[in-house]
Write an enzyme that holds these catalytic residues in place. Structure first.
Site, PDB file in Angstrom:
ATOM      1  N   ARG A 118       0.857  -1.194   0.000  1.00 60.51           N
ATOM      2  CA  ARG A 118       0.000   0.000   0.000  1.00 60.51           C
ATOM      3  C   ARG A 118       0.890   1.239   0.000  1.00 60.51           C
ATOM      4  O   ARG A 118       1.776   1.356   0.849  1.00 60.51           O
ATOM      5  CB  ARG A 118      -0.904   0.014   1.247  1.00 60.51           C
ATOM      6  CG  ARG A 118      -2.102   0.959   1.111  1.00 60.51           C
ATOM      7  CD  ARG A 118      -2.859   1.116   2.423  1.00 60.51           C
ATOM      8  NE  ARG A 118      -2.041   1.812   3.375  1.00 60.51           N
ATOM      9  CZ  ARG A 118      -1.837   1.425   4.644  1.00 60.51           C
ATOM     10  NH1 ARG A 118      -2.416   0.362   5.123  1.00 60.51           N
ATOM     11  NH2 ARG A 118      -1.050   2.114   5.440  1.00 60.51           N
TER      12      ARG A 118
ATOM     13  N   GLU B 135       5.022   7.026   2.233  1.00 54.72           N
ATOM     14  CA  GLU B 135       5.843   5.812   2.281  1.00 54.72           C
ATOM     15  C   GLU B 135       5.127   4.704   1.520  1.00 54.72           C
ATOM     16  O   GLU B 135       3.982   4.862   1.090  1.00 54.72           O
ATOM     17  CB  GLU B 135       6.067   5.358   3.730  1.00 54.72           C
ATOM     18  CG  GLU B 135       4.769   4.974   4.411  1.00 54.72           C
ATOM     19  CD  GLU B 135       4.929   3.973   5.549  1.00 54.72           C
ATOM     20  OE1 GLU B 135       5.994   3.383   5.724  1.00 54.72           O
ATOM     21  OE2 GLU B 135       3.917   3.769   6.254  1.00 54.72           O
TER      22      GLU B 135
ATOM     23  N   ASN C 197       4.196   0.566   2.111  1.00 50.00           N
ATOM     24  CA  ASN C 197       4.195  -0.520   3.103  1.00 50.00           C
ATOM     25  C   ASN C 197       4.231  -1.866   2.391  1.00 50.00           C
ATOM     26  O   ASN C 197       3.425  -2.115   1.494  1.00 50.00           O
ATOM     27  CB  ASN C 197       2.910  -0.465   3.926  1.00 50.00           C
ATOM     28  CG  ASN C 197       2.772   0.858   4.654  1.00 50.00           C
ATOM     29  OD1 ASN C 197       3.374   1.065   5.690  1.00 50.00           O
ATOM     30  ND2 ASN C 197       2.006   1.771   4.083  1.00 50.00           N
TER      31      ASN C 197
ATOM     32  N   SER D  37      -2.403  -2.936   6.043  1.00 53.47           N
ATOM     33  CA  SER D  37      -3.598  -3.522   6.641  1.00 53.47           C
ATOM     34  C   SER D  37      -4.844  -2.676   6.352  1.00 53.47           C
ATOM     35  O   SER D  37      -4.796  -1.727   5.595  1.00 53.47           O
ATOM     36  CB  SER D  37      -3.382  -3.630   8.147  1.00 53.47           C
ATOM     37  OG  SER D  37      -3.126  -2.351   8.653  1.00 53.47           O
TER      38      SER D  37
ATOM     39  N   LYS E  15      12.427   2.340   3.959  1.00 52.35           N
ATOM     40  CA  LYS E  15      12.383   3.778   3.665  1.00 52.35           C
ATOM     41  C   LYS E  15      13.680   4.261   3.003  1.00 52.35           C
ATOM     42  O   LYS E  15      13.676   5.241   2.274  1.00 52.35           O
ATOM     43  CB  LYS E  15      12.083   4.548   4.945  1.00 52.35           C
ATOM     44  CG  LYS E  15      10.649   4.265   5.446  1.00 52.35           C
ATOM     45  CD  LYS E  15      10.275   5.079   6.657  1.00 52.35           C
ATOM     46  CE  LYS E  15       8.786   5.015   6.950  1.00 52.35           C
ATOM     47  NZ  LYS E  15       8.314   3.733   7.485  1.00 52.35           N
TER      48      LYS E  15
ATOM     49  N   LYS F 180      12.983   9.832  10.049  1.00 55.79           N
ATOM     50  CA  LYS F 180      12.407   8.480  10.083  1.00 55.79           C
ATOM     51  C   LYS F 180      13.477   7.391  10.130  1.00 55.79           C
ATOM     52  O   LYS F 180      14.411   7.411   9.332  1.00 55.79           O
ATOM     53  CB  LYS F 180      11.579   8.238   8.812  1.00 55.79           C
ATOM     54  CG  LYS F 180      10.461   9.216   8.593  1.00 55.79           C
ATOM     55  CD  LYS F 180       9.615   8.778   7.400  1.00 55.79           C
ATOM     56  CE  LYS F 180       8.463   9.726   7.189  1.00 55.79           C
ATOM     57  NZ  LYS F 180       7.541   9.248   6.147  1.00 55.79           N
TER      58      LYS F 180
ATOM     59  N   GLU G 147       8.498   0.139   9.640  1.00 57.56           N
ATOM     60  CA  GLU G 147       7.136   0.409   9.197  1.00 57.56           C
ATOM     61  C   GLU G 147       6.192   0.049  10.329  1.00 57.56           C
ATOM     62  O   GLU G 147       6.557  -0.682  11.246  1.00 57.56           O
ATOM     63  CB  GLU G 147       6.784  -0.308   7.885  1.00 57.56           C
ATOM     64  CG  GLU G 147       6.856  -1.805   7.886  1.00 57.56           C
ATOM     65  CD  GLU G 147       6.373  -2.410   6.548  1.00 57.56           C
ATOM     66  OE1 GLU G 147       5.302  -2.018   6.074  1.00 57.56           O
ATOM     67  OE2 GLU G 147       7.064  -3.279   6.008  1.00 57.56           O
ATOM     68  N   GLY G 148       5.000   0.594  10.293  1.00 56.68           N
ATOM     69  CA  GLY G 148       4.007   0.197  11.293  1.00 56.68           C
ATOM     70  C   GLY G 148       3.667   1.243  12.321  1.00 56.68           C
ATOM     71  O   GLY G 148       2.827   1.010  13.179  1.00 56.68           O
TER      72      GLY G 148
ATOM     73  N   ARG H 272      -7.101   7.687   6.218  1.00 55.57           N
ATOM     74  CA  ARG H 272      -7.008   7.891   7.665  1.00 55.57           C
ATOM     75  C   ARG H 272      -6.946   9.397   7.903  1.00 55.57           C
ATOM     76  O   ARG H 272      -6.125  10.093   7.298  1.00 55.57           O
ATOM     77  CB  ARG H 272      -5.757   7.201   8.209  1.00 55.57           C
ATOM     78  CG  ARG H 272      -5.899   5.677   8.168  1.00 55.57           C
ATOM     79  CD  ARG H 272      -4.593   4.982   8.430  1.00 55.57           C
ATOM     80  NE  ARG H 272      -3.622   5.291   7.396  1.00 55.57           N
ATOM     81  CZ  ARG H 272      -2.347   4.942   7.461  1.00 55.57           C
ATOM     82  NH1 ARG H 272      -1.896   4.281   8.497  1.00 55.57           N
ATOM     83  NH2 ARG H 272      -1.523   5.243   6.480  1.00 55.57           N
TER      84      ARG H 272
HETATM   85  P1  ADP Z   1       5.232   4.291   9.482  1.00 60.03           P
HETATM   86  O1  ADP Z   1       5.981   3.246   8.754  1.00 60.03           O
HETATM   87  O2  ADP Z   1       5.575   4.358  10.905  1.00 60.03           O
HETATM   88  O3  ADP Z   1       3.764   4.241   9.210  1.00 60.03           O
HETATM   89  P2  ADP Z   1       5.185   6.780   8.014  1.00 60.03           P
HETATM   90  O4  ADP Z   1       6.222   7.235   7.071  1.00 60.03           O
HETATM   91  O5  ADP Z   1       3.894   6.349   7.421  1.00 60.03           O
HETATM   92  O6  ADP Z   1       5.812   5.642   8.916  1.00 60.03           O
HETATM   93  O7  ADP Z   1       4.902   7.926   9.057  1.00 60.03           O
HETATM   94  C1  ADP Z   1       3.950   7.808  10.096  1.00 60.03           C
HETATM   95  C2  ADP Z   1       2.990   8.990  10.066  1.00 60.03           C
HETATM   96  O8  ADP Z   1       3.697  10.228  10.187  1.00 60.03           O
HETATM   97  C3  ADP Z   1       2.215   9.099   8.763  1.00 60.03           C
HETATM   98  O9  ADP Z   1       1.049   8.304   8.825  1.00 60.03           O
HETATM   99  C4  ADP Z   1       1.904  10.586   8.684  1.00 60.03           C
HETATM  100  O10 ADP Z   1       0.747  10.890   9.423  1.00 60.03           O
HETATM  101  C5  ADP Z   1       3.110  11.219   9.351  1.00 60.03           C
HETATM  102  N1  ADP Z   1       4.109  11.623   8.343  1.00 60.03           N
HETATM  103  C6  ADP Z   1       5.068  10.840   7.819  1.00 60.03           C
HETATM  104  N2  ADP Z   1       5.807  11.515   6.911  1.00 60.03           N
HETATM  105  C7  ADP Z   1       5.299  12.758   6.872  1.00 60.03           C
HETATM  106  C8  ADP Z   1       5.632  13.941   6.145  1.00 60.03           C
HETATM  107  N3  ADP Z   1       6.656  13.966   5.300  1.00 60.03           N
HETATM  108  N4  ADP Z   1       4.884  15.051   6.364  1.00 60.03           N
HETATM  109  C9  ADP Z   1       3.851  15.051   7.234  1.00 60.03           C
HETATM  110  N5  ADP Z   1       3.498  13.973   7.966  1.00 60.03           N
HETATM  111  C10 ADP Z   1       4.212  12.838   7.796  1.00 60.03           C
HETATM  112 MG    MG Z   2       2.708   4.677   7.511  1.00 60.82          MG
END
Ligand code: ADP
Ligand code: MG
Length: 463
Positions: A81, A103, A105, A110, A272, A330, A334-335, A424
């Protein structure tokens, strides 16, 4: 009993951007397939990370071992996704909105079943209460195929195993988890299409006792039940490997003849780090046709590595130190729940300034999402109560995920499906975004005109 939080109204997205993220999905799956198949690139990109990150090292070690031994199963698959947020920006003095990829996944993709339910709830509510958008046009709620894409991806894998009697093994959390409802809905969707397929759901920690490999590395569980497909819904976080022998179980699954969804190399392709290494069109052309590379690179945020042993990493580190709340830091996870935001970035960078740990992080531009007016309902909101009131709408922002399922053998992709979406929605200003982690509610999509970039002003009225 509690329901997952959900929004009262679907979340608006301009038609052209919805089409754009759908069209990108097969390109992203193709890219992940190419990364998964390029061990040299994988080794080179993750070289510095595995020196400091045991989790990524363990995954890469397993990949090395199974490649060296020779794969018992040449078919690899992945249900993924890709997640996006809308980004407000100004060009030549005009305000506009564009997509930005958050990102991709590879395992933690899920909530396909809940996303379909959110679409159904919104469809029902808007129909029942005759809600119309204030531009006088009809409401377009795009059909949500996410559960179908996931179920069909598993069936594609099952059919590639070439054995009429077999099982899909869903590897679930070691602990009790709300995800079981998503798991059961996927099982139901598979069995509805294909009652001949057996479906077994097992906790990762129980596999040690319940599985064994046959003479040709067939995977058997509970005695003689031959597993055609291992569907991982766990094993993506270091904390998942919390029992003695857990890594040996993962290795045995990867060595087996069952088709893994995802295989360890597909799992790694979601790291990532690859987002950062392949952050521009030129780098993407290593794997993609120029036209596809150009389209995909257009939705990328600016990204930096921050390692200490390269000039580029040092430059990225300095960008982070100067950050003014417009960045996200980051790690390779993931997760959910692992990122560092705002002023915490500087504090954290100062802490790791002299550490090799720096190489496992990427720094990302913060996405400036337009605010939408909406309500998140959670299980404490009992609409049967006489005094129940939702209060004024809140300012929320949304994250959109598009599902894909890809399967291939050698260098050839055999199926590349995509569609459906997860939305979401969270309060503006909340940084992390998971529903299970309590940060956001489920929503769905309503398409709005492309010219209409005043998304925050979108209002609905009730007849
Ligand atoms: P994970 O693998 O933990 O889900 P993500 O990259 O999806 O990592 O980041 C988790 C959350 O942080 C995302 O669901 C989003 O709400 C927020 N986020 C991540 N990257 C950004 C960004 N570049 N700008 C704004 N919010 C972000
Ligand atoms: Mg995420």
């Amino acid at each position: 009993m509690a329901h997952a939080p959900f929004t009262l109204f679907p979340s608006p997205i301009p038609k052209r951007l919805y089409k754009e993220c759908l069209d990108l999905q097969p390109i992203i799956s193709n890219l992940m397939f190419k990364i998964a198949n390029d061990s040299g690139f994988m080794e080179e990109s993750l070289r510095e990370i595995v020196k400091v990150d045991d989790f990524t090292k363990n995954l890469l070690d397993i990949n090395r071992k199974v490649q060296l031994e020779g794969l018992a199963q040449p078919v690899i698959s992945c249900i993924n996704r890709a997640d996006y947020m809308l980004d407000k920006f100004t060009q030549n003095g005009n305000n506009s909105t564009r997509l930005r990829q958050v990102e991709v996944n590879a395992i933690a993709s899920s909530m396909s079943s809940q996303s379909v339910r959110a679409s159904k709830i919104h469809n029902y509510l808007l129909t029942k209460y005759r809600v119309k958008p204030n531009d006088g046009q009809g409401i377009i709620l795009p059909k949500n195929d996410s559960l179908d894409v996931v179920a069909q991806g598993l069936i594609d894998a099952f059919d590639s195993y070439n054995k009429s009697l077999g099982y899909i093994l869903l590897v679930a959390e070691n602990e009790r988890s709300l995800n079981f409802s998503d798991h059961l809905a996927i099982e139901e969707a598979v069995l509805k299409k294909r009652p001949d397929i057996g479906f077994i759901r097992k906790k990762f920690c129980n596999l040690q006792a319940d599985m064994n490999l046959g003479p040709n590395r067939e995977l058997f569980v509970d005695g003689q039940k031959e597993v055609a497909v291992v569907y991982f819904r766990f094993c993506y976080d270091p904390s998942n490997y919390n029992f003695i022998g857990s890594w040996e179980v993962r290795l045995a699954l990867e060595r087996s003849k069952a088709i893994k969804c995802p295989s360890i190399n597909f799992h790694l392709s979601g790291a990532k780090k690859f987002q950062q290494v392949l952050n521009n069109q030129q780098q993407l052309e290593r794997f993609l046709e120029p036209a596809d590379a150009e389209r995909l690179s257009k939705v990328f945020c600016k990204l930096w590595s921050i390692e200490s042993n390269t000039t580029r990493g040092q430059q990225g580190f300095n960008v982070g130190l100067k950050s003014d709340n417009n960045l996200v830091l980051k790690p390779q996870r993931e997760g959910g729940g692992n990122n560092i935001f705002d002023a915490d970035i500087k504090t954290f960078l100062n802490k790791i300034v002299n550490s090799d740990e720096r190489s496992q992080y990427i720094l990302m531009e913060f996405i400036n999402s337009p605010k939408e007016k909406n309500w998140i309902l959670n299980y404490q909101d009992e609409c049967g109560k006489n005094d129940w009131q939702v209060g004024p709408p809140k300012e929320l922002v949304s994250e959109f995920g598009i599902y894909g399922s890809v399967l291939g053998e050698g260098n050839v992709i055999k199926t590349n499906r995509y569609g459906g979406y997860l939305v979401r929605t969270k309060m503006h200003g909340v940084k992390e975004g998971g529903v299970a982690s309590g940060h956001s509610g489920l929503s769905s999509l309503v398409l709005i005109d492309d010219e209409r970039d005043d998304i925050d002003l979108l209002k609905f009225y009730v007849d």
